[in-house]
Enzyme design. Structure first.
Site, short mmCIF file in Angstrom:
data_model
loop_
_atom_site.label_atom_id
_atom_site.label_comp_id
_atom_site.label_asym_id
_atom_site.label_seq_id
_atom_site.Cartn_x
_atom_site.Cartn_y
_atom_site.Cartn_z
N ASP A 1 -6.77 -4.74 -4.77
CA ASP A 1 -7.10 -5.57 -3.61
C ASP A 1 -6.46 -6.95 -3.67
O ASP A 1 -7.00 -7.92 -3.14
CB ASP A 1 -8.64 -5.71 -3.44
CG ASP A 1 -9.32 -4.37 -3.42
OD1 ASP A 1 -8.78 -3.45 -2.79
OD2 ASP A 1 -10.40 -4.23 -4.05
N LYS B 1 -1.36 -6.32 -1.96
CA LYS B 1 -0.01 -5.73 -2.16
C LYS B 1 0.57 -5.21 -0.85
O LYS B 1 1.76 -5.31 -0.61
CB LYS B 1 -0.08 -4.58 -3.17
CG LYS B 1 -0.54 -4.99 -4.56
CD LYS B 1 -0.68 -3.81 -5.48
CE LYS B 1 -1.85 -2.90 -5.22
NZ LYS B 1 -3.19 -3.46 -5.45
N GLY C 1 -6.43 1.31 -0.59
CA GLY C 1 -6.47 0.95 0.82
C GLY C 1 -5.61 -0.27 1.00
O GLY C 1 -5.99 -1.36 0.60
N HIS C 2 -4.42 -0.09 1.54
CA HIS C 2 -3.48 -1.20 1.66
C HIS C 2 -3.45 -1.67 3.11
O HIS C 2 -3.15 -0.90 4.02
CB HIS C 2 -2.09 -0.78 1.15
CG HIS C 2 -2.09 -0.51 -0.33
ND1 HIS C 2 -1.03 -0.02 -1.01
CD2 HIS C 2 -3.07 -0.68 -1.25
CE1 HIS C 2 -1.34 0.11 -2.30
NE2 HIS C 2 -2.58 -0.29 -2.46
N GLN D 1 -3.98 0.14 -6.95
CA GLN D 1 -5.02 -0.45 -7.80
C GLN D 1 -4.44 -1.67 -8.54
O GLN D 1 -3.59 -2.34 -7.98
CB GLN D 1 -5.62 0.58 -8.77
CG GLN D 1 -6.46 1.66 -8.10
CD GLN D 1 -5.64 2.80 -7.51
OE1 GLN D 1 -4.75 3.30 -8.15
NE2 GLN D 1 -5.95 3.20 -6.30
#
Ligand code: IMP
Length: 388
Positions: A12, A15, A39-40, A207
């Protein structure tokens, strides 16, 4: 120049937006590890887009997206992303070696989280699919080429290998879903494509370093190698294919899930940072734990990953605070006076308030690695780019 962007802390770090910003310079953008636990997020004209499996660069028309062999693919999520982002087949390459997350993996993950084995996972079946991969009964993307009846037999064998009672799964429906997926992307030897191309490649880490199964805060970690070695092995390329590593940090730290977090803040201040920074899981919506930046931890991650440059996100969130802290080590905590002004429209470092500039330069001084990108609002392209 082939570049890796990876997370320095517990994921988080932002990225997704960094990848989206630099993607125009690359032909291939590659995810190498993890799965739909990631989750990007990218925000375009106020609209939020979250990618979980496909690389964050999916919105750039010229980019070819690769899901590498170290990934674990949830077919339902991939199908839904293909539909949501209207992804053309000739844009999407999925490794034939990537493992498939099966319904029972998610079920087991969920069950464990309710009992003594809880570590605060995303409940996306990530741990169980990796267990099965290591047990060598896993189903891979290449298995979508076998006949439906052979695949059903293989699935039944995987199911039985868990040796405990689970709800029966409708395999025929699941096989149909898998077959639909195989028609919508290129399932191929992505390692060969990436190894042989001379076009520039961007590797998107998932991650963060502290969630790495070897180097992270075990057992409160994910099940893959999230550090540079995982990118190399998960993309299936030589280390010589990598020219630059960009480490991604936030101006403070967050963690979602259980486990140690030595700069964690509690109470009102944590709530304030969480609200201003919108620190809620992009996949699970869980409130993220919040803490100060920890330079000792960051430095270790820089060394471990061979980081050349840093991208710092969410500097604007600190504009809300009277006082900002940064941990150097057990005996030293730096305290900065808050600059308390809106920096969201700043695009050049010299226009930052003195306090914000001091914050960045002090951190850079301790880490001895240049901070080359700084994000100042959630919106796409709202960055100070010091590479220019
Ligand atoms: P799992 O990867 O779902 O097995 O979860 C293991 C740990 O990694 C938990 O603490 C999760 O919250 C954390 N985790 C997994 N993926 C991400 C991510 O993309 N961002 C932040 N934390 C994550």
């Amino acid at each position: 120049m082939n570049t890796v962007v990876l997370g320095i802390s517990w994921g988080d770090e932002g990225k997704g937006r960094i990848i989206d910003y630099i993607a125009p310079n690359f032909k291939y953008v590659v995810r190498a590890n993890g799965g739909a636990n990631a989750g990007h997020t990218i925000i375009v004209n106020g609209e939020k887009y979250v990618t979980r499996l496909v690389p964050s660069a999916i919105m750039h028309p010229h980019v070819k997206c690769v899901l590498g062999q170290g990934m674990v693919i949830d077919p339902e999520v991939l199908l839904s992303e293909i539909n949501t982002f209207n992804i053309n087949k000739n844009k999407l390459f999925v490794s034939e070696n990537a493992h498939i997350v099966l319904p029972w993996h998610k079920y087991i993950d969920e069950m464990r989280e309710g009992g003594e084995y809880r570590i605060g996972t995303t409940k996306k079946g990530i741990g169980p699919v990796h267990e099965e991969k290591a047990r060598r009964t896993g189903i891979r993307m290449v298995d979508l080429r076998i006949s439906a009846s052979e695949l059903e037999n293989k699935l039944a064998k995987s199911y039985r290998s868990w040796w405990f009672d689970m709800e029966p799964v409708n395999q025929t429906a699941f096989v149909k879903n898998l077959q639909a997926l195989s028609e919508k992307c290129n399932i191929t030897d992505t390692s060969e494509i990436l190894s042989n191309t001379n076009e520039p490649i961007l590797f998107e880490g998932a991650q963060g370093t502290m969630l790495d199964i070897n180097s992270g805060t075990y057992p409160y970690v994910t099940s893959s190698v999230t550090t540079i070695g995982g990118i190399i092995s998960g993309a299936g390329v030589s280390h010589k294919k990598i020219n630059k590593v960009i480490g991604c940090i936030k101006s403070y730290t967050t963690r979602v899930g259980d486990g140690p977090f030595n700069t964690e803040i509690q109470g009102e201040l944590a709530d304030k940072i969480r609200e201003v920074g919108n620190e809620y899981g992009s996949v699970t919506k869980r409130p993220r734990r919040v803490g100060w930046l920890d330079l000792e931890q960051v430095k270790r991650a820089i060394v471990l990953n061979g980081v050349d440059e840093l991208a710092m996100t969410k500097l604007d969130v600190l504009s809300a605070l009277d006082e900002i802290k940064v941990r150097v080590d057990d005996s030293q905590m730096i305290v900065f006076k808050g600059w308390k002004s809106d920096i969201s429209s700043v695009r050049a470092f010299e226009y930052l308030p003195a306090g914000a500039a001091r914050f960045v330069r002090t951190i850079e001084g301790y880490l001895e690695v240049p901070i080359t990108l700084i994000s100042v609002s959630p919106e796409r392209n709202s960055l100070i780019d010091l590479r220019k």
